[in-house]
Write a protein that holds these residues in place. Structure first.
Motif, PDB file in Angstrom:
ATOM      1  N   ALA A 178      10.390  11.210   5.030  1.00 19.64           N
ATOM      2  CA  ALA A 178      11.698  11.876   5.129  1.00 19.64           C
ATOM      3  C   ALA A 178      12.358  12.028   3.758  1.00 19.64           C
ATOM      4  O   ALA A 178      13.077  12.988   3.512  1.00 19.64           O
ATOM      5  N   GLN A 179      12.107  11.069   2.868  1.00 13.61           N
ATOM      6  CA  GLN A 179      12.703  11.110   1.531  1.00 13.61           C
ATOM      7  C   GLN A 179      11.763  11.711   0.490  1.00 13.61           C
ATOM      8  O   GLN A 179      11.999  11.594  -0.711  1.00 13.61           O
ATOM      9  N   ASN A 180      10.697  12.371   0.939  1.00 17.37           N
ATOM     10  CA  ASN A 180       9.729  13.050   0.074  1.00 17.37           C
ATOM     11  C   ASN A 180       9.093  12.137  -0.977  1.00 17.37           C
ATOM     12  O   ASN A 180       8.754  12.581  -2.069  1.00 17.37           O
ATOM     13  N   ARG A 181       8.924  10.864  -0.634  1.00 15.46           N
ATOM     14  CA  ARG A 181       8.238   9.945  -1.545  1.00 15.46           C
ATOM     15  C   ARG A 181       6.743   9.910  -1.252  1.00 15.46           C
ATOM     16  O   ARG A 181       5.958   9.440  -2.069  1.00 15.46           O
ATOM     17  N   SER A 182       6.351  10.413  -0.078  1.00 11.93           N
ATOM     18  CA  SER A 182       4.941  10.523   0.294  1.00 11.93           C
ATOM     19  C   SER A 182       4.807  11.674   1.283  1.00 11.93           C
ATOM     20  O   SER A 182       5.804  12.202   1.772  1.00 11.93           O
TER      21      SER A 182
ATOM     22  N   ILE B 161       0.844  -1.199   0.000  1.00 11.97           N
ATOM     23  CA  ILE B 161       0.000   0.000   0.000  1.00 11.97           C
ATOM     24  C   ILE B 161       0.876   1.244   0.000  1.00 11.97           C
ATOM     25  O   ILE B 161       0.626   2.186  -0.758  1.00 11.97           O
ATOM     26  N   LEU B 162       1.925   1.254   0.821  1.00 11.99           N
ATOM     27  CA  LEU B 162       2.842   2.386   0.840  1.00 11.99           C
ATOM     28  C   LEU B 162       3.474   2.591  -0.529  1.00 11.99           C
ATOM     29  O   LEU B 162       3.580   3.718  -1.015  1.00 11.99           O
ATOM     30  N   GLU B 163       3.885   1.528  -1.166  1.00 17.08           N
ATOM     31  CA  GLU B 163       4.490   1.633  -2.502  1.00 17.08           C
ATOM     32  C   GLU B 163       3.499   2.235  -3.505  1.00 17.08           C
ATOM     33  O   GLU B 163       3.869   3.078  -4.321  1.00 17.08           O
ATOM     34  N   ALA B 164       2.246   1.832  -3.421  1.00 12.73           N
ATOM     35  CA  ALA B 164       1.223   2.398  -4.309  1.00 12.73           C
ATOM     36  C   ALA B 164       1.052   3.894  -4.054  1.00 12.73           C
ATOM     37  O   ALA B 164       0.921   4.688  -4.992  1.00 12.73           O
ATOM     38  N   ILE B 165       1.082   4.289  -2.796  1.00 11.71           N
ATOM     39  CA  ILE B 165       0.978   5.704  -2.452  1.00 11.71           C
ATOM     40  C   ILE B 165       2.178   6.472  -3.015  1.00 11.71           C
ATOM     41  O   ILE B 165       2.026   7.561  -3.576  1.00 11.71           O
ATOM     42  N   GLU B 166       3.361   5.903  -2.873  1.00 10.92           N
ATOM     43  CA  GLU B 166       4.572   6.548  -3.394  1.00 10.92           C
ATOM     44  C   GLU B 166       4.528   6.695  -4.921  1.00 10.92           C
ATOM     45  O   GLU B 166       5.140   7.598  -5.475  1.00 10.92           O
ATOM     46  N   GLN B 167       3.770   5.821  -5.578  1.00  7.40           N
ATOM     47  CA  GLN B 167       3.623   5.890  -7.035  1.00  7.40           C
ATOM     48  C   GLN B 167       2.432   6.775  -7.430  1.00  7.40           C
ATOM     49  O   GLN B 167       2.019   6.786  -8.579  1.00  7.40           O
TER      50      GLN B 167
ATOM     51  N   GLY C 219      -2.957   6.570  -5.080  1.00  8.05           N
ATOM     52  CA  GLY C 219      -4.077   6.754  -4.169  1.00  8.05           C
ATOM     53  C   GLY C 219      -3.606   7.146  -2.787  1.00  8.05           C
ATOM     54  O   GLY C 219      -2.467   7.573  -2.606  1.00  8.05           O
ATOM     55  N   ILE C 220      -4.509   6.996  -1.818  1.00 10.06           N
ATOM     56  CA  ILE C 220      -4.216   7.377  -0.431  1.00 10.06           C
ATOM     57  C   ILE C 220      -4.628   6.249   0.505  1.00 10.06           C
ATOM     58  O   ILE C 220      -5.375   5.339   0.128  1.00 10.06           O
ATOM     59  N   SER C 221      -4.164   6.331   1.754  1.00 11.19           N
ATOM     60  CA  SER C 221      -4.533   5.368   2.778  1.00 11.19           C
ATOM     61  C   SER C 221      -4.159   5.927   4.144  1.00 11.19           C
ATOM     62  O   SER C 221      -3.605   7.023   4.248  1.00 11.19           O
ATOM     63  N   VAL C 222      -4.440   5.168   5.172  1.00 11.57           N
ATOM     64  CA  VAL C 222      -4.015   5.468   6.536  1.00 11.57           C
ATOM     65  C   VAL C 222      -3.057   4.345   6.918  1.00 11.57           C
ATOM     66  O   VAL C 222      -3.425   3.176   6.886  1.00 11.57           O
ATOM     67  N   LEU C 223      -1.821   4.719   7.265  1.00 11.33           N
ATOM     68  CA  LEU C 223      -0.785   3.733   7.562  1.00 11.33           C
ATOM     69  C   LEU C 223      -0.085   4.063   8.875  1.00 11.33           C
ATOM     70  O   LEU C 223      -0.054   5.220   9.292  1.00 11.33           O
ATOM     71  N   PRO C 224       0.521   3.061   9.508  1.00  9.56           N
ATOM     72  CA  PRO C 224       1.247   3.295  10.765  1.00  9.56           C
ATOM     73  C   PRO C 224       2.484   4.175  10.557  1.00  9.56           C
ATOM     74  O   PRO C 224       3.149   4.098   9.520  1.00  9.56           O
ATOM     75  N   THR C 225       2.779   4.969  11.545  1.00  7.51           N
ATOM     76  CA  THR C 225       3.921   5.881  11.497  1.00  7.51           C
ATOM     77  C   THR C 225       5.228   5.164  11.197  1.00  7.51           C
ATOM     78  O   THR C 225       6.012   5.614  10.367  1.00  7.51           O
ATOM     79  N   TYR C 226       5.463   4.046  11.881  1.00  5.96           N
ATOM     80  CA  TYR C 226       6.732   3.335  11.689  1.00  5.96           C
ATOM     81  C   TYR C 226       6.964   2.963  10.230  1.00  5.96           C
ATOM     82  O   TYR C 226       8.090   2.893   9.766  1.00  5.96           O
ATOM     83  N   LEU C 227       5.887   2.746   9.502  1.00 10.36           N
ATOM     84  CA  LEU C 227       6.005   2.306   8.121  1.00 10.36           C
ATOM     85  C   LEU C 227       6.291   3.458   7.159  1.00 10.36           C
ATOM     86  O   LEU C 227       6.995   3.289   6.176  1.00 10.36           O
ATOM     87  N   VAL C 228       5.769   4.638   7.456  1.00  8.18           N
ATOM     88  CA  VAL C 228       5.888   5.756   6.509  1.00  8.18           C
ATOM     89  C   VAL C 228       7.001   6.744   6.825  1.00  8.18           C
ATOM     90  O   VAL C 228       7.278   7.633   6.026  1.00  8.18           O
TER      91      VAL C 228
END
Length: 102
Positions: free
Chosen positions: A62-66, A39-45, A48-57
């Motif tokens: 920090a690298q401006n991918r999301s 899901i994070l990878e899809a967001i970085e591409q 779309g959007i989602s709600v994800l845990p802090t540790y994951l994002v």
């Protein structure tokens, strides 16, 4: 906007929504992906959007991918560690307990 969810029940999104908006989310999942990293990878591409845990994002942000849409809205989770009482004195278990308490 397309929503990515972990499951049809919208567990993570529903909890976030109820905590901050005091109602169930009125959204339809565009894609159900039972893998938070996918899901994070899809967001970085920019898919779309989602709600994800802090540790994951954290690294992605920090690298401006999301980016975070509502940086002031947070949800805390309580994590329980269960064990068989016969193993309470095992050294490996004691080490885990010490680390969790920090």
């Amino acid at each position: 906007m397309k929503w990515f969810t972990y499951g049809l029940e919208l567990l993570i999104i529903r909890r976030y929504w109820r905590e901050h908006f005091k109602k169930r989310p009125d959204i339809q999942a565009a894609h159900v992906v039972p893998d938070l990293r996918a899901i994070l990878e899809a967001i970085e591409q920019d898919m779309g959007i989602s709600v994800l845990p802090t540790y994951l994002v954290q690294d992605s942000i920090a690298q401006n991918r999301s980016k975070v849409l509502f940086s002031t809205l947070h949800v805390s989770n309580t994590i329980y560690a269960a064990y068989k009482s016969d193993h309470k004195s095992h050294p490996a278990f004691q080490e885990i307990l010490l680390k969790l308490q920090k």
